[in-house]
Enzyme design. Structure first.
Site, short mmCIF file in Angstrom:
data_model
loop_
_atom_site.label_atom_id
_atom_site.label_comp_id
_atom_site.label_asym_id
_atom_site.label_seq_id
_atom_site.Cartn_x
_atom_site.Cartn_y
_atom_site.Cartn_z
N ASP A 241 0.86 -1.18 0.00
CA ASP A 241 0.00 0.00 0.00
C ASP A 241 0.90 1.23 0.00
O ASP A 241 2.13 1.13 0.15
CB ASP A 241 -0.88 -0.04 1.26
CG ASP A 241 -1.66 1.25 1.46
OD1 ASP A 241 -2.30 1.72 0.50
OD2 ASP A 241 -1.62 1.79 2.58
N ALA B 251 -0.05 5.31 1.34
CA ALA B 251 -0.17 6.15 2.55
C ALA B 251 -0.36 5.30 3.80
O ALA B 251 -1.26 4.46 3.87
CB ALA B 251 -1.33 7.13 2.40
N LYS C 197 -11.21 6.88 -2.65
CA LYS C 197 -11.61 8.04 -1.87
C LYS C 197 -13.07 8.46 -2.08
O LYS C 197 -13.73 8.89 -1.13
CB LYS C 197 -10.67 9.22 -2.16
CG LYS C 197 -9.25 8.95 -1.67
CD LYS C 197 -9.23 8.79 -0.15
CE LYS C 197 -7.92 8.24 0.37
NZ LYS C 197 -7.93 6.78 0.49
N ASP D 268 -1.93 -1.11 5.79
CA ASP D 268 -2.18 -0.64 7.15
C ASP D 268 -3.65 -0.45 7.48
O ASP D 268 -3.98 0.07 8.55
CB ASP D 268 -1.46 0.70 7.37
CG ASP D 268 -2.04 1.82 6.51
OD1 ASP D 268 -2.09 1.65 5.27
OD2 ASP D 268 -2.45 2.85 7.07
#
Length: 221
Positions: free
Chosen positions: A10, A12, A51, A184
């Site tokens: 991933d 960010a 997003k 994460d």
């Protein structure tokens, strides 16, 4: 255990942007501009998704939906979501270039993996246009995976497996049991499980902990 041929990271909160703060701040600014209060933990609950899908999920939360109807005097439908997402993008692009620093140890880890012959792929909740800001900033600091696949380039984002499968096809990573997905967020984990890869979840520096490096150091101290 099969031979590991590649690792798909991933972005960010995993390889750049310690604590995954760029999208959180952009969402806070977006809702704040229209007079709606949203908590960081609500934003982080849906992190890892594309997003626009994350924005839609936030608008469905009862507390946010109630504020929306009170202030905007309508339900947060598709037409409202479009302009709200445009507002989100405007806030994100103002600050995104400042969140491209690789997380400590990432550059060295990727070098070790490549020295062992592994290919390095990546998936993200950011669009290609967003990644065109992130990638150069990370590359100049030493991090550049072999491939970046964004959710607007496949039929859908996480938790769907399409971005991982596109990495596997392009990088010739087969079987998927020889691939490791690292991320994460819950969506990252689901993406890897759905794709049939090994999965490693990141806590330190990631979304679930949601702390700065200084705050994390205090916990360890």
């Amino acid at each position: 255990m099969p031979q590991i041929k590649g690792v798909i990271f991933d972005w960010a909160g995993t390889t750049v942007d310690y604590g995954s703060f760029a999208p959180v701040q952009a969402f806070l600014d977006t809702f704040g501009e229209v007079g709606i209060e949203v908590k960081p933990e609500e934003i982080r609950r849906f992190m890892g998704m594309r997003k626009k899908e994350q924005l839609a999920a936030l608008c469905r939360l009862p507390g946010i939906a109630a504020q929306w109807e009170e202030r905007i005097e309508t339900e947060p439908g598709a037409e409202n979501l479009d302009w709200l997402y445009e507002l989100f993008e405007s806030h994100l692009f103002k600050s995104l270039s400042g969140y491209t620093e690789p997380i400590g140890g990432v550059v060295e880890l990727v070098e070790r993996l490549r020295n062992r012959g592994l290919k390095i792929g990546s998936t993200t909740g950011y669009t290609r246009r967003m990644m065109e800001v992130v990638m150069p900033g990370a590359a100049i600091r030493g991090y550049a995976p072999d491939l970046v696949v964004t959710p607007d380039e496949v039929p859908g984002g996480r938790p769907r497996p399409w971005m991982i499968w596109q990495n596997a096809m392009t990088l010739d990573l087969y079987p998927l049991s020889g691939v490791v997905k690292v991320g994460d967020t819950v969506a990252d984990i689901q993406e890897g499980v759905n794709a049939g890869t090994w999965v490693i979840g990141i806590l330190e520096g990631g979304n679930e902990l949601g702390l700065t490096e200084a705050e994390t150091a205090k916990l360890a101290g």
